[in-house]
Design a protein around this motif. Structure first.
Motif, PDB file in Angstrom:
ATOM      1  N   ALA A 161       0.840  -1.200   0.000  1.00  0.00           N
ATOM      2  CA  ALA A 161       0.000   0.000   0.000  1.00  0.00           C
ATOM      3  C   ALA A 161       0.867   1.238   0.000  1.00  0.00           C
ATOM      4  N   ILE A 162       0.376   2.264  -0.663  1.00  0.00           N
ATOM      5  CA  ILE A 162       1.110   3.520  -0.717  1.00  0.00           C
ATOM      6  C   ILE A 162       0.135   4.670  -0.546  1.00  0.00           C
ATOM      7  N   GLU A 163       0.575   5.730   0.125  1.00  0.00           N
ATOM      8  CA  GLU A 163      -0.298   6.896   0.263  1.00  0.00           C
ATOM      9  C   GLU A 163      -0.272   7.676  -1.041  1.00  0.00           C
ATOM     10  N   PHE A 186      -3.244  -7.835   5.910  1.00  0.00           N
ATOM     11  CA  PHE A 186      -2.379  -6.750   6.372  1.00  0.00           C
ATOM     12  C   PHE A 186      -1.927  -5.872   5.208  1.00  0.00           C
ATOM     13  N   ALA A 187      -1.698  -4.600   5.556  1.00  0.00           N
ATOM     14  CA  ALA A 187      -1.170  -3.664   4.554  1.00  0.00           C
ATOM     15  C   ALA A 187       0.326  -3.487   4.796  1.00  0.00           C
ATOM     16  N   TYR A 188       1.130  -3.641   3.741  1.00  0.00           N
ATOM     17  CA  TYR A 188       2.575  -3.420   3.825  1.00  0.00           C
ATOM     18  C   TYR A 188       2.854  -2.059   3.220  1.00  0.00           C
ATOM     19  N   ARG A 189       3.267  -1.135   4.083  1.00  0.00           N
ATOM     20  CA  ARG A 189       3.454   0.246   3.622  1.00  0.00           C
ATOM     21  C   ARG A 189       4.717   0.384   2.781  1.00  0.00           C
ATOM     22  N   LEU A 232      -4.839   5.586   1.475  1.00  0.00           N
ATOM     23  CA  LEU A 232      -3.919   4.459   1.429  1.00  0.00           C
ATOM     24  C   LEU A 232      -4.361   3.517   0.309  1.00  0.00           C
ATOM     25  N   ALA A 233      -3.585   3.509  -0.783  1.00  0.00           N
ATOM     26  CA  ALA A 233      -4.034   2.813  -1.992  1.00  0.00           C
ATOM     27  C   ALA A 233      -3.331   1.476  -2.150  1.00  0.00           C
ATOM     28  N   ARG A 284      -9.223   6.695  -7.815  1.00  0.00           N
ATOM     29  CA  ARG A 284      -8.809   5.862  -8.958  1.00  0.00           C
ATOM     30  C   ARG A 284      -8.247   4.513  -8.502  1.00  0.00           C
ATOM     31  N   PHE A 285      -8.109   4.336  -7.172  1.00  0.00           N
ATOM     32  CA  PHE A 285      -7.411   3.149  -6.659  1.00  0.00           C
ATOM     33  C   PHE A 285      -8.310   2.303  -5.764  1.00  0.00           C
ATOM     34  N   GLY A 286      -7.840   1.096  -5.413  1.00  0.00           N
ATOM     35  CA  GLY A 286      -8.438   0.318  -4.335  1.00  0.00           C
ATOM     36  C   GLY A 286      -7.948   0.939  -3.033  1.00  0.00           C
TER      37      GLY A 286
END
Lengths: 385, 367
Positions: free
Chosen positions: A153-155, A235-238, A189-190, A163-165
């Protein structure tokens, strides 16, 4: 076949319709980028640099260029006795044939490929993005969290979030909500479309998804929301760093321009994280006494007699005397005559621009001009003979 | 020409490059921004369909072995054929051969086992674009025993050590000589049947000869039918620092560059995966050849930059050759110099050589 801890499945069948004529004859991952590369080089180089040497590349739309480009994978060191790269096109079986109906369906049809390595985890990537990422760190995070699935995931800027999930996480990075392209995003957080699944979990959910007649067989739209409803450990991996989806002519142009900063966010000149590509065997480029070159990226085989400013020249491009190239991307094998002016444009592979032609405008809000590959551009006067 | 074996004989090549060849042989001398001298002859052979190449080496071959170990770059990673680097590991107690004939004697297996009917000899110091298929066609047409390649040229310093050919009207070579007034320079390239080569090698060894070319061919000109094939176009004979510098600079002439590189048959070399060259805002580059991986903020004129060179702000480089991964610190001034690989020029340093005698800085020096 030796067991592998993690098998990579790289989705490379995307049409990339918004790239217009650039994807007329090739899939989006095969589109040229950065003076030397194709978009898929970034995902493949990340794989090899992360020590992930078993990669299935799923192709579907216009696969010819991509297939011959990937070959046996030697440019990325993926020509291996055990594992390596395998191109996986849609196929027919005893009960009939099917196209890949969605991202999840494409993986489902290739279970046999994954199964032969008996992996613990499966990393799913898309071949559409420009970024450098160490997937081994994400796998480590995934194992530490004992996750069923980990999503990179990226901000993103708030204005682009729809435009994102988009996901929401708790303090331990556990995903508590996920919405594909929400009209009113509650987070920025996309999802980067990069997933690591436990292989048994992936198998269960994709088998279920295949039997669901209402599903569009897409990870973001169907599989991930369903897993969330059923309380899977997600889980989200930043990820922090440069990441771009170059899905439109404008964004492709912009990402190329990003490379021209004195210290670009995406450093291509990093001996510890090389971006590999198939080599076209060109000699060093030649800059003539009449040329001026500033703030540009120029590949081998070019012969430059004119002015190139803030532009990207792929291999084997010729620029004639008196021509001015500004804020533009010139694809391989383009021939540019004398006294040509090109501003804010992308010139497709093999195009020929005759003497005196003007392409593009200085208007900073105007669209990026795209010249089709192999087209021949004459000055307007030449038409009245 | 897959039934022809290439033999690149580096044993008797002159070694007159001073510092540039203290730790490498002439064949592996970096040239033209990203190549080594041997790349040119090797690519010419591959383009003619040769799939098997033997390289006779005597000394200083570590760098060459490293370079050629990536044989896939020349399409020579083959099940049938490939590149065979043959170092002087000679242990036969019955061996009576001398000079470069020892290479033949000690590698007989390679010639007996190979399926080649013909052998094509060459060195590595003649840089040119040559169609070896045409040489073969000429060989078959004239019915020669040996076909030798020559080039008609103006007198030049670097040809002083080259053999000259006296050629009759029928194209037959009457005599080899060192006559500097004879314009027909022999390029050390010659073609013959393998069985003839093996006969000549046996005779040479039996007579205690020390040089295959001299004893096997030049001395036999009366009895062998030796025919000349004339190469035309660009020829760069590189056998001294001066000729290396002179020919490097002539690559900046577009017609030379085009002939050597811009043909449908490229020159192959080891791949480095360097990114395209980065020109910064302050870069001023004119009349230069630049290989990938360079980052340029300074001024570069009439020069050749190899892969991965860093030219920082305020630097001036003129008439110079800067090899791989050199770093030129801020404000440095270089004119008529050759920097070998990995040299670091510290901020503000000045190095000036002359056009006739360029200033050579050896590998890894910090100045």
């Amino acid at each position: 076949m030796n067991r592998k801890e993690c098998v990579v499945m790289l989705l490379a069948g995307g049409e990339g319709r918004r790239l217009k004529s650039l994807t007329k004859k090739m899939a989006k991952p095969a589109v040229h980028f950065g003076g030397k590369y194709r978009i898929i080089d970034f995902a493949l180089s990340n794989c090899t640099n992360s020590g992930m040497e078993t990669v299935g590349v799923l192709t579907q739309y216009e696969p010819m260029v991509l297939n011959s480009y990937i070959g046996i994978g030697s440019p990325w060191d993926l020509d291996r006795q055990n594992g390596g790269v395998s191109v996986l096109p849609p196929f027919s079986e005893q009960k009939g044939a099917s196209w890949y109906l969605g991202t999840a369906h494409a993986i489902f049809l290739n279970f046999a490929f994954i199964e032969q390595y008996q992996p613990d985890h499966v990393l799913i990537l898309s071949g559409d993005h420009i970024y450098k990422m160490d997937y081994s760190l994400m796998l480590q995070f995934h194992k530490e969290k004992d996750a069923d699935v980990t999503i990179a995931a990226i901000e993103v800027p708030w204005k682009d979030a729809s435009r994102f999930g988009i996901m929401e996480t708790d303090a331990h990075h556990r995903i508590v909500a996920f919405r594909e392209k929400p009209a009113e995003p509650v987070s920025n957080l996309a999802s980067m479309g990069i997933y690591i699944f436990k292989w048994p979990v992936l198998k269960t959910y994709l088998t279920e998804d295949d039997q669901n007649p209402d599903s569009s067989h897409d990870f973001g739209k169907d599989v991930i929301p369903r897993m969330l409803r059923e309380n899977c450990r997600m889980f989200a991996y930043r990820f922090q760093g440069y990441w771009r989806d170059v899905g439109t002519v404008e964004s492709l142009w912009e990402a190329n321009m990003d490379l021209l900063a004195d210290n670009p966010e995406l450093n291509l000149n990093d001996p510890n994280w090389r971006i590999y590509s198939r080599n076209p065997y060109q000699p060093p480029h030649y800059i003539a006494p009449t040329a001026t070159v500033k703030s540009s990226l120029i590949n081998e085989g070019c012969m430059v007699y004119g002015d190139v400013c803030h532009s990207v020249l792929f291999y084997d491009v010729h620029v004639g005397e008196g021509s001015v190239i500004r804020d533009s991307v010139i694809m391989p094998h383009v021939r540019i005559g004398r006294n040509v002016k090109i501003t804010r444009a992308i010139i497709g592979e093999g195009a020929v621009i005759a003497d005196g032609v003007q392409i593009g405008t200085d208007d900073e809000d105007g669209e990026i001009t795209l010249i089709d590959e192999h087209s021949i551009m004459h000055p307007p006067s030449a038409l009245h003979y | 020409m897959f039934k022809t074996m290439g033999i690149i004989n580096l044993d008797s090549e002159p070694d007159l490059f001073n510092e540039l060849t203290y730790f490498r042989c002439g064949a592996s001398l970096p040239y033209a921004g990203k190549y080594r001298l041997i790349d040119f002859v090797l690519s010419n052979m591959v383009h003619a369909g040769i799939i098997s190449v033997a390289v006779f080496v005597r000394k200083k071959y570590r760098s060459l072995m490293d370079h050629l170990s990536h044989s896939g770059a020349w399409d020579l990673d083959r099940k049938k054929g490939g590149v065979f680097i043959l170092p002087p590991d000679w242990n036969d107690p019955t061996d009576h051969s001398k000079g470069d004939l020892r290479h033949f004697h000690n590698n007989m297996d390679l010639f007996h086992r190979g399926q080649a009917d013909y052998v094509l000899f060459s060195g590595a110091q003649q840089v040119c674009h040559i169609d070896f298929r045409a040489v073969m066609a000429h060989h078959l047409e004239t019915g020669a025993d040996v076909t030798v390649v020559c080039h008609r040229t103006e007198p030049a310093e670097e040809h002083k050590s080259c053999w000259r050919l006296t050629i009759g009207d029928d194209g037959r070579v009457r005599q080899f000589s060192m006559d500097e007034n004879n314009p027909n320079v022999f390029l050390n390239m010659y073609l013959m049947r393998k069985d003839l080569m093996l006969d000549l090698v046996r005779q040479c060894i039996a007579h205690g000869a020390e040089n295959f070319l001299w004893d096997g061919i030049i001395q036999q000109t009366a009895s062998l039918r030796v025919q000349a094939y004339e190469h035309t176009g660009i020829l760069q004979t590189i056998n001294t620092v001066e000729s290396y510098y002179k020919h490097s600079m002539s690559l900046l002439k577009p017609h030379v560059y085009r002939e050597l590189f811009q043909q449908p048959k490229p020159v192959y070399t080891k791949i480095k995966d360097e990114p395209p060259v980065k020109y910064l805002e302050t870069a001023e580059v004119r009349n230069s050849l630049v290989a990938n991986g360079c980052v340029i903020a300074g001024q570069v004129e009439n020069s050749i930059l190899f892969r991965g060179v860093r030219v920082q702000e305020g630097v001036t480089v003129k008439n110079s050759i800067i090899m791989q991964r050199c770093t030129l610190g801020k404000g440095a001034y270089l004119e008529n110099v050759i920097l070998d690989k990995d040299v670091t020029i510290t901020d503000g340093s000045r190095l000036i050589g002359s056009q006739m005698r360029p200033y050579v800085i050896p590998k890894r020096k910090v100045i």
